[in-house]
Design an enzyme around this catalytic site. Structure first.
Site, PDB file in Angstrom:
ATOM      1  N   HIS A   1       0.784  -1.260  -0.034  1.00  0.00           N
ATOM      2  CA  HIS A   1      -0.047  -0.239   0.000  1.00  0.00           C
ATOM      3  C   HIS A   1       0.751   1.230   0.203  1.00  0.00           C
ATOM      4  CE1 HIS A   1       1.067  -0.579   4.363  1.00  0.00           C
ATOM      5  NE2 HIS A   1       0.760   0.472   4.310  1.00  0.00           N
ATOM      6  N   CYS A   2       2.279   1.152   0.164  1.00  0.00           N
ATOM      7  CA  CYS A   2       3.042   2.349   0.257  1.00  0.00           C
ATOM      8  C   CYS A   2       3.893   2.689  -0.944  1.00  0.00           C
ATOM      9  CB  CYS A   2       3.861   2.183   1.354  1.00  0.00           C
ATOM     10  SG  CYS A   2       2.828   2.492   3.000  1.00  0.00           S
ATOM     11  N   ILE A   3       4.924   1.832  -1.253  1.00  0.00           N
ATOM     12  CA  ILE A   3       5.898   1.965  -2.201  1.00  0.00           C
ATOM     13  C   ILE A   3       5.436   2.240  -3.594  1.00  0.00           C
ATOM     14  CG2 ILE A   3       8.427   1.193  -3.121  1.00  0.00           C
ATOM     15  CD1 ILE A   3       8.501  -0.332  -0.448  1.00  0.00           C
TER      16      ILE A   3
END
Length: 440
Positions: free
Chosen positions: A272-274
């Site tokens: 969900h971030c990078i």
């Protein structure tokens, strides 16, 4: 003084904590606060989550159901979809998604709608903390501006802060409690209240000078990883042409005791971030007339990798006299990383989508993901995890290792498969059947 009274209540655990968004970030926070004695109310728009949590069940693989059941039986936690109850908590923590839209620009609808809901019930003596990963300025420009209509002054009547989440699902070495927590306040008073709250449940705090700084800290952490992963992914493409083992190169370079940190290639970015966060800064930078060339180039490199994997599958099948169209292809692992049940932004989804477009007959096996559901950009809801067997493997024209779960015996996979496409170096050390393995 309102600040001192709230801090005193926090330190005596006499406040109610509200957590908005009960996913991979919000639920561990709920557990941590409830387990040390705080009363916690969890808010979410998903009725299934609410029902399961109130029944003492967990819907996240690495979060034990026994922990949820324990805080429910102690009466320290309840989950609700009724956002009118946001006036009850003294401390409100926002953990909602911040995805990208189809143009790779920030989709702020969840933060904005949550801020609107909080603004309707905002009262004197409340602390509001945003944890969602976002661009610098969000806390000021979205939350603070919406809260002005309450007539309350930030830092005097209520308190507003930003503290980025730092969860690493499935990592046994770090937990919500042990990961240092960055905290930035809208004012010094806001920072002191936020530090008092998190200091009850986190071992080490890292205060920063502003909410903008805290927002950029989180983006830097993920941009650092995105750029370095893009570097090794690009080198992987070059090494493929030069017939050099990129994994051997990285491992040898990692023996240098200074000046080098190893990063490893894969089938693309996931989680969900990078894959998402760098574009938040790139978008905000354009507002200031600045081009973040490194960030955008890294994004281009990383998003191209699933197509490289599909090309390697096609080449491998072609060498066996087969085409992708009509080929039976088994995907091993659809989670974005090993030993978790999280499929958000998993590169396996893009690989499967490209293969399906080319006419492949897909199946998948993942011990952590029994069934796939419709997502924002993909719909594989017709697929469920198949049970591995010698007969199943022998009937597949290709087996693609997209996620290297440790529960899978890769030597056995190679032994019984016609063709194995390895995107994770999971077959390193396997000698028998080496001629059937294609590195991708």
């Amino acid at each position: 003084m309102i600040r001192d009274a709230l801090i005193a209540k926090i330190k005596s655990h006499d406040v109610v904590v509200g957590v908005i968004g009960l996913g991979y970030v919000g639920l561990p926070l709920v557990l941590r606060f409830a387990e040390v004695g705080f009363k916690v109310i969890g808010f979410d728009v998903d009725p299934e989550k609410i029902t399961r949590l109130n029944a003492g069940q967990s819907y996240i693989g690495h979060v034990e159901a026994a922990r949820v059941a324990a805080i429910r039986s102690s009466a320290r936690f309840e989950a609700t979809a009724d956002f009118s109850k946001l006036a009850h908590p003294d401390c409100v923590i926002i953990c909602v998604p911040t995805p990208l839209n189809s143009n790779r620009e920030p989709d702020m609808q969840y933060v904005e709608s949550t801020a609107d809901a909080v603004s309707k019930t905002l009262r004197e003596g409340q602390l509001v903390v945003l944890e969602s990963t976002t661009y610098p300025g969000t806390t000021r420009e979205v939350l603070l501006e919406r809260f002005r209509g309450s007539g309350l002054a930030a830092g005097e009547d209520y308190f507003l802060a930003y503290s980025p989440e730092r969860e690493d699902p499935g990592n046994p070495h770090f937990s919500t409690q042990t990961i240092p927590k960055v905290v930035g306040g809208t004012t010094p008073n806001c920072l002191s209240v936020a530090k008092a709250l998190y200091g009850q449940v986190i071992d080490a705090l890292v205060p920063v000078s502003s909410t903008d700084t805290g927002e950029l800290v989180k983006l830097l952490e993920n941009i650092y990883r995105s750029v370095n992963i893009a570097l090794v992914n690009e080198l992987k493409l070059l090494c493929d042409r030069m017939d050099i083992d990129i994994w051997e190169v990285i491992d040898a370079a990692a023996t240098k005791p200074f000046g080098f940190t190893p990063f490893y290639p894969g089938p693309g970015l996931g989680g969900h971030c990078i894959p998402i966060d760098p574009f938040y800064l790139a978008w905000k930078a354009r507002e200031h007339g600045f081009a973040t060339r490194f960030i955008e180039l890294a994004g281009e490199v990383n998003t191209a990798i699933p197509r490289f994997v599909v090309d390697k599958i096609a080449w491998g099948l072609n060498d066996d006299g087969k085409s992708v169209r009509g080929a039976k292809i088994l995907i091993l692992g659809v989670a974005y990383k090993k030993d978790v049940d999280d499929t958000r932004e998993s590169p396996a989804m893009e690989i499967m989508s490209l293969l399906r477009e080319k006419g492949a007959k897909l199946a998948y096996h993942d011990p952590f993901v029994p069934k796939l559901h419709k997502m924002r950009h993909y719909d594989f809801s017709d697929l469920s995890s198949v049970e591995l067997s010698e007969d199943l493997l022998e009937k597949q024209h290709a087996v693609v290792i997209a996620t290297d779960h440790t529960k899978i015996d890769y030597s056995w996979i190679v032994n019984h498969s016609q063709l194995v496409i390895d995107t994770r170096n999971a077959t390193r050390g396997i000698t028998a059947g080496r001629e059937k393995i294609v590195r991708a």
